[in-house]
Design a protein around this motif. Structure first.
Motif, PDB file in Angstrom:
ATOM      1  N   GLU A 232       0.799  -1.230   0.000  1.00 46.14           N
ATOM      2  CA  GLU A 232       0.000   0.000   0.000  1.00 46.14           C
ATOM      3  C   GLU A 232       0.831   1.279   0.000  1.00 46.14           C
ATOM      4  O   GLU A 232       0.373   2.314  -0.484  1.00 46.14           O
ATOM      5  CB  GLU A 232      -0.963  -0.008   1.183  1.00 46.14           C
ATOM      6  CG  GLU A 232      -2.114  -0.992   1.009  1.00 46.14           C
ATOM      7  CD  GLU A 232      -3.419  -0.417   1.499  1.00 46.14           C
ATOM      8  OE1 GLU A 232      -3.871   0.594   0.925  1.00 46.14           O
ATOM      9  OE2 GLU A 232      -3.964  -0.972   2.469  1.00 46.14           O
ATOM     10  N   ILE A 233       2.053   1.226   0.527  1.00 46.60           N
ATOM     11  CA  ILE A 233       2.867   2.452   0.516  1.00 46.60           C
ATOM     12  C   ILE A 233       3.783   2.502  -0.701  1.00 46.60           C
ATOM     13  O   ILE A 233       4.535   3.466  -0.873  1.00 46.60           O
ATOM     14  CB  ILE A 233       3.692   2.614   1.804  1.00 46.60           C
ATOM     15  CG1 ILE A 233       4.767   1.535   1.935  1.00 46.60           C
ATOM     16  CG2 ILE A 233       2.779   2.655   3.024  1.00 46.60           C
ATOM     17  CD1 ILE A 233       5.759   1.794   3.061  1.00 46.60           C
ATOM     18  N   GLY A 234       3.721   1.494  -1.561  1.00 44.10           N
ATOM     19  CA  GLY A 234       4.589   1.434  -2.730  1.00 44.10           C
ATOM     20  C   GLY A 234       3.851   1.707  -4.026  1.00 44.10           C
ATOM     21  O   GLY A 234       2.671   2.078  -4.038  1.00 44.10           O
ATOM     22  N   PRO A 235       4.525   1.488  -5.154  1.00 47.65           N
ATOM     23  CA  PRO A 235       3.925   1.800  -6.460  1.00 47.65           C
ATOM     24  C   PRO A 235       2.739   0.936  -6.823  1.00 47.65           C
ATOM     25  O   PRO A 235       1.970   1.299  -7.713  1.00 47.65           O
ATOM     26  CB  PRO A 235       5.089   1.594  -7.438  1.00 47.65           C
ATOM     27  CG  PRO A 235       6.075   0.745  -6.712  1.00 47.65           C
ATOM     28  CD  PRO A 235       5.934   1.081  -5.266  1.00 47.65           C
ATOM     29  N   ALA A 236       2.560  -0.196  -6.148  1.00 48.55           N
ATOM     30  CA  ALA A 236       1.403  -1.056  -6.428  1.00 48.55           C
ATOM     31  C   ALA A 236       0.177  -0.656  -5.611  1.00 48.55           C
ATOM     32  O   ALA A 236      -0.897  -1.235  -5.785  1.00 48.55           O
ATOM     33  CB  ALA A 236       1.747  -2.517  -6.148  1.00 48.55           C
ATOM     34  N   GLY A 237       0.300   0.342  -4.751  1.00 49.87           N
ATOM     35  CA  GLY A 237      -0.765   0.659  -3.799  1.00 49.87           C
ATOM     36  C   GLY A 237      -2.089   1.019  -4.446  1.00 49.87           C
ATOM     37  O   GLY A 237      -3.141   0.503  -4.059  1.00 49.87           O
ATOM     38  N   ALA A 238      -2.071   1.920  -5.426  1.00 56.42           N
ATOM     39  CA  ALA A 238      -3.329   2.359  -6.041  1.00 56.42           C
ATOM     40  C   ALA A 238      -4.013   1.207  -6.761  1.00 56.42           C
ATOM     41  O   ALA A 238      -5.241   1.032  -6.660  1.00 56.42           O
ATOM     42  CB  ALA A 238      -3.064   3.512  -7.008  1.00 56.42           C
ATOM     43  N   ALA A 239      -3.233   0.404  -7.489  1.00 57.75           N
ATOM     44  CA  ALA A 239      -3.812  -0.747  -8.186  1.00 57.75           C
ATOM     45  C   ALA A 239      -4.369  -1.762  -7.190  1.00 57.75           C
ATOM     46  O   ALA A 239      -5.426  -2.372  -7.426  1.00 57.75           O
ATOM     47  CB  ALA A 239      -2.758  -1.404  -9.077  1.00 57.75           C
ATOM     48  N   TYR A 240      -3.698  -1.930  -6.075  1.00 59.88           N
ATOM     49  CA  TYR A 240      -4.167  -2.855  -5.035  1.00 59.88           C
ATOM     50  C   TYR A 240      -5.507  -2.403  -4.459  1.00 59.88           C
ATOM     51  O   TYR A 240      -6.435  -3.202  -4.313  1.00 59.88           O
ATOM     52  CB  TYR A 240      -3.111  -2.932  -3.932  1.00 59.88           C
ATOM     53  CG  TYR A 240      -3.509  -3.724  -2.715  1.00 59.88           C
ATOM     54  CD1 TYR A 240      -3.404  -5.102  -2.693  1.00 59.88           C
ATOM     55  CD2 TYR A 240      -3.968  -3.075  -1.561  1.00 59.88           C
ATOM     56  CE1 TYR A 240      -3.764  -5.834  -1.566  1.00 59.88           C
ATOM     57  CE2 TYR A 240      -4.321  -3.791  -0.429  1.00 59.88           C
ATOM     58  CZ  TYR A 240      -4.219  -5.175  -0.437  1.00 59.88           C
ATOM     59  OH  TYR A 240      -4.578  -5.881   0.691  1.00 59.88           O
ATOM     60  N   ARG A 241      -5.623  -1.117  -4.162  1.00 59.57           N
ATOM     61  CA  ARG A 241      -6.868  -0.632  -3.569  1.00 59.57           C
ATOM     62  C   ARG A 241      -8.029  -0.672  -4.559  1.00 59.57           C
ATOM     63  O   ARG A 241      -9.190  -0.740  -4.153  1.00 59.57           O
ATOM     64  CB  ARG A 241      -6.656   0.784  -3.023  1.00 59.57           C
ATOM     65  CG  ARG A 241      -5.812   0.808  -1.759  1.00 59.57           C
ATOM     66  CD  ARG A 241      -5.727   2.191  -1.155  1.00 59.57           C
ATOM     67  NE  ARG A 241      -4.963   3.109  -1.981  1.00 59.57           N
ATOM     68  CZ  ARG A 241      -3.639   3.182  -1.976  1.00 59.57           C
ATOM     69  NH1 ARG A 241      -2.925   2.393  -1.198  1.00 59.57           N
ATOM     70  NH2 ARG A 241      -3.017   4.056  -2.755  1.00 59.57           N
ATOM     71  N   ALA A 242      -7.729  -0.637  -5.860  1.00 58.88           N
ATOM     72  CA  ALA A 242      -8.777  -0.693  -6.876  1.00 58.88           C
ATOM     73  C   ALA A 242      -9.183  -2.120  -7.224  1.00 58.88           C
ATOM     74  O   ALA A 242     -10.179  -2.326  -7.927  1.00 58.88           O
ATOM     75  CB  ALA A 242      -8.306   0.028  -8.143  1.00 58.88           C
TER      76      ALA A 242
END
Length: 290
Positions: A232-242
């Protein structure tokens, strides 16, 4: 190479999307991530009554610690590009002499509240789109003889756990933001100490030193929680939350698998972090330029 204005826009967009993850894990990150900035805090040797600026304050934990160090008569200002994180910092911490501001250090002439006696920054300088512009603003915001202490990551080999969460999660998620190329803003943009010295010197600092620091982050033995935090604090965070809950679960499992080598049963995780401690001072003005 992407131009500076495009990099700045990319930074603003990235941190707007990343902010929810940092806010969710703010308490955890303050505790587990503290070793990343401890050397800078120790080097500054802050004294009561001093005025200190925290560049890249995020959700405010380090700034609150700085404010406590200069209390009761000093002050601390935290500055960050991400408005949502600054709002979270204001909600999390309140104390006399403590302020949080939204702003881009690269486009300010001086930070409101200047001049400061000291500037602190934990893992933020490497994220500047235009490092000389940002560092020049920092130098202008310091009093004559003021001091800067910052930490940044060294190279990827010294921080082998850092990409694990993204690489483990990525196969189960949607599109990721573009990864940095060369000296573009990113975790390893300040890996070369000679470049760091050149940048600070170009910004007008003197007494520049870049010293290796080896620390470790020690989160508890909770693979799901550690994976979720780092995703969540890295570059995958936004994709993870979506993503759908099933994809999020798979992403956590994928990240946990790659992080397993840093876990010892019964003792939790040990994530080795190779950093630079960057220190510098502002010079005395030339005669006639006071």
């Amino acid at each position: 190479m992407t131009d500076t204005s495009a990099l700045r826009a990319r930074n603003a967009d990235f941190w707007a999307q990343a902010a929810p993850g940092w806010i969710t894990h703010a308490d955890w990150h303050d505790e587990v991530g503290r070793p990343l900035g401890a050397a800078a805090l120790d080097w500054l040797r802050l004294r009561p009554g001093e005025r200190v600026l925290d560049v890249g304050c995020g959700c405010g934990g380090a700034t609150a610690e700085l404010a406590a160090a200069v209390a009761p008569s000093g002050s601390a200002v935290g500055l960050d590009l991400a408005a949502a994180m600054v709002a979270a910092a204001r909600a999390r911490f309140a104390a006399p002499g403590l302020r949080y501001l939204v702003g881009d250090i690269e486009t300010l002439d001086r930070v409101p509240g200047a001049p400061f006696d000291a500037v602190h920054s934990r893992m933020a300088l490497m994220l500047f789109a235009d490092p000389v512009a940002g560092l020049t603003t920092i130098r202008r915001s310091l009093r004559t003889g003021g001091r800067l202490a910052a930490t940044v990551f060294r190279d990827g080999g010294a921080n082998p756990w850092l990409p694990a969460a993204m690489l483990g999660a990525a196969p189960f998620l949607g599109a990721m933001p573009p990864l940095p190329i060369g000296d573009e803003p990113g975790p390893f943009a300040f890996a070369d100490p000679a470049r760091v010295t050149r940048l600070l010197t170009a910004a007008g600092f003197t007494d520049v030193a870049v010293v290796a620091q080896d620390v470790a982050l020690e989160p508890p033995e909770d693979p799901e929680a550690v994976a979720a935090w780092l995703i969540e604090i890295g570059p995958a965070g936004a994709a993870y939350r979506a993503a759908l809950p099933s994809a999020q679960k798979s992403a956590r499992a994928g990240a946990a698998r790659l992080l397993e080598r840093f876990r010892t049963a019964g003792n939790g995780y040990r994530l080795p972090a190779g950093c630079w401690l960057i220190t510098a001072t502002t010079p005395e003005p030339a005669r006639g330029q006071e």
